[in-house]
Design a protein around this motif. Structure first.
Motif, PDB file in Angstrom:
ATOM      1  N   ARG A   1       0.815  -1.216   0.000  1.00 11.92           N
ATOM      2  CA  ARG A   1       0.000   0.000   0.000  1.00 11.92           C
ATOM      3  C   ARG A   1       0.848   1.264   0.000  1.00 11.92           C
ATOM      4  NH1 ARG A   1      -5.325  -0.096   1.228  1.00 11.92           N
ATOM      5  NH2 ARG A   1      -5.092   2.033   1.994  1.00 11.92           N
ATOM      6  N   LEU A   2       2.071   1.163   0.495  1.00  9.38           N
ATOM      7  CA  LEU A   2       2.909   2.356   0.638  1.00  9.38           C
ATOM      8  C   LEU A   2       4.367   2.001   0.322  1.00  9.38           C
ATOM      9  CD1 LEU A   2       3.216   5.342   1.521  1.00  9.38           C
ATOM     10  CD2 LEU A   2       3.578   4.485   3.866  1.00  9.38           C
ATOM     11  N   SER A   3       4.974   2.741  -0.585  1.00  3.23           N
ATOM     12  CA  SER A   3       6.372   2.544  -0.957  1.00  3.23           C
ATOM     13  C   SER A   3       7.163   3.805  -0.647  1.00  3.23           C
ATOM     14  CB  SER A   3       6.505   2.219  -2.451  1.00  3.23           C
ATOM     15  OG  SER A   3       5.911   0.978  -2.757  1.00  3.23           O
ATOM     16  N   THR A   4       8.461   3.640  -0.458  1.00  8.30           N
ATOM     17  CA  THR A   4       9.327   4.797  -0.241  1.00  8.30           C
ATOM     18  C   THR A   4       9.658   5.442  -1.585  1.00  8.30           C
ATOM     19  OG1 THR A   4      11.351   3.489  -0.417  1.00  8.30           O
ATOM     20  CG2 THR A   4      10.356   3.691   1.773  1.00  8.30           C
ATOM     21  N   VAL A   5      10.156   6.676  -1.517  1.00 10.34           N
ATOM     22  CA  VAL A   5      10.569   7.379  -2.738  1.00 10.34           C
ATOM     23  C   VAL A   5      11.643   6.580  -3.466  1.00 10.34           C
ATOM     24  CG1 VAL A   5      11.727   9.439  -3.613  1.00 10.34           C
ATOM     25  CG2 VAL A   5       9.954   9.657  -1.868  1.00 10.34           C
ATOM     26  N   HIS A   6      12.577   6.009  -2.711  1.00  9.64           N
ATOM     27  CA  HIS A   6      13.655   5.239  -3.327  1.00  9.64           C
ATOM     28  C   HIS A   6      13.097   4.070  -4.145  1.00  9.64           C
ATOM     29  CE1 HIS A   6      17.709   3.471  -3.660  1.00  9.64           C
ATOM     30  NE2 HIS A   6      17.097   2.316  -3.496  1.00  9.64           N
ATOM     31  N   ARG A   7      12.129   3.381  -3.608  1.00  8.92           N
ATOM     32  CA  ARG A   7      11.554   2.229  -4.310  1.00  8.92           C
ATOM     33  C   ARG A   7      10.733   2.657  -5.522  1.00  8.92           C
ATOM     34  NH1 ARG A   7      10.960  -2.540  -0.241  1.00  8.92           N
ATOM     35  NH2 ARG A   7      12.572  -1.959   1.249  1.00  8.92           N
ATOM     36  N   VAL A   8      10.056   3.784  -5.402  1.00 10.42           N
ATOM     37  CA  VAL A   8       9.330   4.318  -6.557  1.00 10.42           C
ATOM     38  C   VAL A   8      10.317   4.676  -7.670  1.00 10.42           C
ATOM     39  CG1 VAL A   8       7.935   6.242  -7.395  1.00 10.42           C
ATOM     40  CG2 VAL A   8       7.370   5.131  -5.223  1.00 10.42           C
ATOM     41  N   GLU A   9      11.432   5.302  -7.286  1.00 14.00           N
ATOM     42  CA  GLU A   9      12.429   5.697  -8.287  1.00 14.00           C
ATOM     43  C   GLU A   9      13.153   4.483  -8.873  1.00 14.00           C
ATOM     44  OE1 GLU A   9      12.893   8.602  -9.638  1.00 14.00           O
ATOM     45  OE2 GLU A   9      11.284   9.447  -8.421  1.00 14.00           O
ATOM     46  N   GLU A  10      13.225   3.376  -8.129  1.00 11.25           N
ATOM     47  CA  GLU A  10      13.750   2.139  -8.707  1.00 11.25           C
ATOM     48  C   GLU A  10      12.909   1.736  -9.915  1.00 11.25           C
ATOM     49  OE1 GLU A  10      16.048  -0.730  -5.571  1.00 11.25           O
ATOM     50  OE2 GLU A  10      13.872  -0.806  -5.550  1.00 11.25           O
ATOM     51  N   LEU A  11      11.598   1.748  -9.735  1.00 11.90           N
ATOM     52  CA  LEU A  11      10.703   1.379 -10.834  1.00 11.90           C
ATOM     53  C   LEU A  11      10.835   2.365 -11.984  1.00 11.90           C
ATOM     54  CD1 LEU A  11       8.436  -0.317 -12.053  1.00 11.90           C
ATOM     55  CD2 LEU A  11       6.803   1.097 -10.795  1.00 11.90           C
ATOM     56  N   LYS A  12      10.907   3.648 -11.673  1.00 12.46           N
ATOM     57  CA  LYS A  12      11.058   4.651 -12.726  1.00 12.46           C
ATOM     58  C   LYS A  12      12.352   4.429 -13.511  1.00 12.46           C
ATOM     59  CE  LYS A  12       8.537   8.500 -10.532  1.00 12.46           C
ATOM     60  NZ  LYS A  12       8.674   9.916 -10.101  1.00 12.46           N
ATOM     61  N   SER A  13      13.434   4.090 -12.823  1.00 12.79           N
ATOM     62  CA  SER A  13      14.717   3.855 -13.488  1.00 12.79           C
ATOM     63  C   SER A  13      14.606   2.701 -14.478  1.00 12.79           C
ATOM     64  CB  SER A  13      15.813   3.562 -12.460  1.00 12.79           C
ATOM     65  OG  SER A  13      16.056   4.673 -11.634  1.00 12.79           O
ATOM     66  N   VAL A  14      13.947   1.632 -14.042  1.00 13.32           N
ATOM     67  CA  VAL A  14      13.784   0.466 -14.915  1.00 13.32           C
ATOM     68  C   VAL A  14      12.959   0.829 -16.146  1.00 13.32           C
ATOM     69  CG1 VAL A  14      12.784  -1.843 -15.082  1.00 13.32           C
ATOM     70  CG2 VAL A  14      14.058  -1.182 -13.038  1.00 13.32           C
ATOM     71  N   VAL A  15      11.872   1.585 -15.950  1.00 14.95           N
ATOM     72  CA  VAL A  15      11.018   1.972 -17.077  1.00 14.95           C
ATOM     73  C   VAL A  15      11.776   2.882 -18.040  1.00 14.95           C
ATOM     74  CG1 VAL A  15       8.923   3.233 -17.729  1.00 14.95           C
ATOM     75  CG2 VAL A  15       8.898   1.706 -15.743  1.00 14.95           C
ATOM     76  N   ARG A  16      12.554   3.826 -17.493  1.00 12.55           N
ATOM     77  CA  ARG A  16      13.314   4.742 -18.354  1.00 12.55           C
ATOM     78  C   ARG A  16      14.367   4.012 -19.169  1.00 12.55           C
ATOM     79  NH1 ARG A  16      13.042   8.791 -13.913  1.00 12.55           N
ATOM     80  NH2 ARG A  16      14.888   7.804 -13.043  1.00 12.55           N
ATOM     81  N   MET A  17      14.927   2.930 -18.615  1.00 13.44           N
ATOM     82  CA  MET A  17      15.959   2.180 -19.323  1.00 13.44           C
ATOM     83  C   MET A  17      15.405   1.402 -20.508  1.00 13.44           C
ATOM     84  SD  MET A  17      17.958   0.660 -16.014  1.00 13.44           S
ATOM     85  CE  MET A  17      18.768  -0.625 -16.968  1.00 13.44           C
ATOM     86  N   GLY A  18      14.127   1.087 -20.494  1.00 15.72           N
ATOM     87  CA  GLY A  18      13.526   0.217 -21.500  1.00 15.72           C
ATOM     88  C   GLY A  18      13.788   0.637 -22.942  1.00 15.72           C
TER      89      GLY A  18
END
Length: 592
Positions: free
Chosen positions: A318-335
């Motif tokens: 239900r709740l993620s930290t900013v670091h974990r959100v940015e992990e997902l963003k990094s993976v998506v940006r790398m695609g």
């Protein structure tokens, strides 16, 4: 100084004694032996299956295709084990042993006649079973080894120190250099032994080298920096997605990033080198870090006495930290950048198919006026490897120091520029291949060898296209690998390396698909098409130019993606303890 702080500094001093350049011989020895085993095995395996196991050509080709497909998928499993469960060292060690077992079994089956069918006989089911088990063991071993060895080697350099970071960037060049040198030995010496001495020796020598490398790698255990696994990265990414979808009705964009949830203690195992900070891109996922009612659960697990109240912790679904959100963003940006590398592999894979057919119809005499010795058509890839090795050496020793003066980057040019240069050179390689093929076909027609015989044209005409592919690989593949490692969240680096290998696999599959499409689309009356068995009757040059056009479009796509790409915003923590003090400096990593 507080006792706890003193203990922390002492632990950091001990950790800095590990890793570094002194671990490279152990790691590179393992890589060289593994590559010799793989390339020495795969380069000539079709010959072994058809001539020694008496398989029909179609069945042998299917067997190798299935083996290649399995080998391409298993790295994702190995990466998961390394990142989530047992760490990179134990994944590499275990995978190397499995690989060694497969090589030994394959060597025994090649050396002992009872494991092979007699003359004019098909292989018995149990003989095929031994072969398939050995191939499966090799595929499983490669799956654990390939995604981890590069990341493990780069782990030996502490990214919190600028000097160590610079060495880690050079590591990728030298890793690929050792990789190419071992492949060069495999396609020459190992293949020669297989063809002229025997398959037992031809597979036994790489298997013996692999055994020595496993011993060497394990013996370096006390010297390695070994990072602990931080749990399943796929679970963390899924948690962010689920949390964001649950809160999809919240504010479309967070105006105050400071309102987003952060928990340094929770993120510590997955942010050893620095914490990812908030970015405005892909803002939908920011919803996962907005605190709402019901996000926190109460537990008394952290309470050590009756005086401490129960500690609330987040429900990560239900709740993620900013670091974990940015992990997902990094993976998506790398695609998009990752995907751009697929077509380069599609182009270079033609060296092992149509370029091989070109060479087989040309004059391959090493010195036409002095000797009748012919270069084997399959050995023409030597020119690719030599060009790649020379380029890597010149890049590290000449280009980087010169470029560093103008760019200010320790690595000379950014990984995105490096990949872009490689993409452009790959376009030139395919374009040149088309013109050479047209000249070769015209020479065959003029010499009356369209239907049989060797065209009166030296195979050295193929050297430019082979060499250009080698130069392109030195820029593209190393840059791609470095990009995947550098831009991936640090807890997902084995997975990122596995994705690099997956792009190579997909590039090969796209090549197969492209050949099938062109073959069908160009079909004419009487069974004619651009890619017949007799390439003198086809239009292979047209195919090369289609590949060139696709690469031009891919280059344009890459340039657009590269210009819009945002490097992961990493908040680095540099620590110094020259006077027993622990000093922190925050630095944002905005370009590489």
């Amino acid at each position: 100084m507080e006792p706890e702080a003193a203990m922390g500094i002492e632990e950091k001093k001990k950790s800095r004694k590990k890793g570094g350049l002194r671990t490279m011989p152990f790691i590179f020895a393992n890589e060289v032996a593994e590559k010799q085993a793989v390339v020495g095995f795969s380069t000539n395996m079709l010959t072994y299956l058809t001539q020694q196991m008496h398989m029909p050509l179609a069945k042998a080709a299917t067997t190798l295709t299935n083996f290649g497909g399995t080998s391409a998928m298993t790295p994702l499993i190995g990466a998961y084990l390394a990142d989530a469960c047992i760490g990179r060292f134990w994944t590499i060690a275990g995978a190397s042993l499995v690989y060694q077992l497969g090589m030994v079994l394959l060597t025994v089956s090649a050396a002992l006649p009872q494991f092979r069918p007699g003359p004019n006989q098909e292989a018995a089911p149990w003989q095929l079973a031994v072969l398939y088990v050995s191939l499966l063991l090799n595929a499983v071993g490669a799956g654990g080894y390939r995604p981890c060895i590069v990341a493990f080697g780069a782990d030996q350099f502490d990214e919190s120190e600028a000097a160590e970071r610079a060495r880690s960037w050079g590591f990728f060049n030298w890793y690929y250099f050792c990789n190419g040198a071992s492949m060069l030995v495999a396609v020459t010496a190992v293949v020669y032994v297989q063809d002229n001495v025997g398959w037992g020796w031809g597979l036994g020598v790489p298997a013996f080298c692999m055994a020595l490398s496993v011993v060497a790698f394990v013996s370096g255990y006390p010297l390695y920096r070994r990072l602990d696994p931080a749990g399943s990265p796929f679970t963390r990414l899924a948690q962010v997605v689920v949390a964001a979808v649950r809160k999809r009705r919240l504010l479309r964009k967070v105006d105050e990033p400071g309102r987003l949830y952060e928990n340094d203690a929770l993120d510590k195992p997955i942010s050893m080198y620095g914490k990812l900070v908030h970015t405005d891109q892909l803002s939908f996922f920011d919803r996962a870090a907005i605190v709402t009612d019901g996000d926190m659960v109460t537990t008394d697990a952290a309470a050590t006495s009756d005086k401490l109240p129960p500690a609330p912790i987040p429900n990560l679904w239900r709740l993620s930290t900013v670091h974990r959100v940015e992990e997902l963003k990094s993976v998506v940006r790398m695609g998009p950048i990752w995907a751009a590398g697929i077509l380069v592999i599609t182009a270079s894979s033609q060296q092992h198919t149509f370029s091989l057919q070109q060479a087989s119809t040309m004059d391959r005499r090493l010195a036409p006026h002095l000797s009748s010795f012919q270069i084997p058509a399959g050995s023409m890839t030597v020119f690719t490897m030599l060009a790649m090795l020379v380029t890597l050496f010149a890049y590290d020793r000449v280009l980087v120091p010169v470029a560093r003066r103008s760019t200010g980057l320790d690595r000379g040019i950014s990984v995105l520029h490096r990949m872009g240069v490689g993409f452009a050179i790959s376009v030139a390689a395919s374009l040149v291949a088309g013109f050479v093929e047209r000249h070769r076909r015209e020479a065959a027609a003029a010499g009356g060898t369209t239907d049989a015989g060797t065209a009166p044209l030296s195979a050295y005409w193929l050297v430019p296209q082979y060499a250009l592919h080698g130069v392109a690989e030195a820029f593209t593949s190393v840059g791609h690998l470095e990009f995947m490692y550098d831009q991936a969240p640090e807890s997902m680096r084995s997975t990122a390396t596995a994705l690099f290998w997956l792009s190579i696999s997909l590039g090969s599959y796209v090549s197969t698909l492209l050949v099938a499409v062109v073959h069908r689309w160009s079909a004419g009356p009487g069974g004619s098409n651009w890619l017949p068995d007799n390439i003198n009757r086809g239009k292979l040059d047209y195919f090369y130019w289609i590949v060139t056009l696709l690469q031009v479009l891919n280059l344009v796509y890459y340039v657009i993606c590269a210009r819009r790409y945002t490097f992961k915003p990493l908040q680095l923590l540099h620590e110094t303890d020259q006077e027993g003090k622990d000093e922190s400096v925050v630095e944002l990593q905005e370009k590489v």
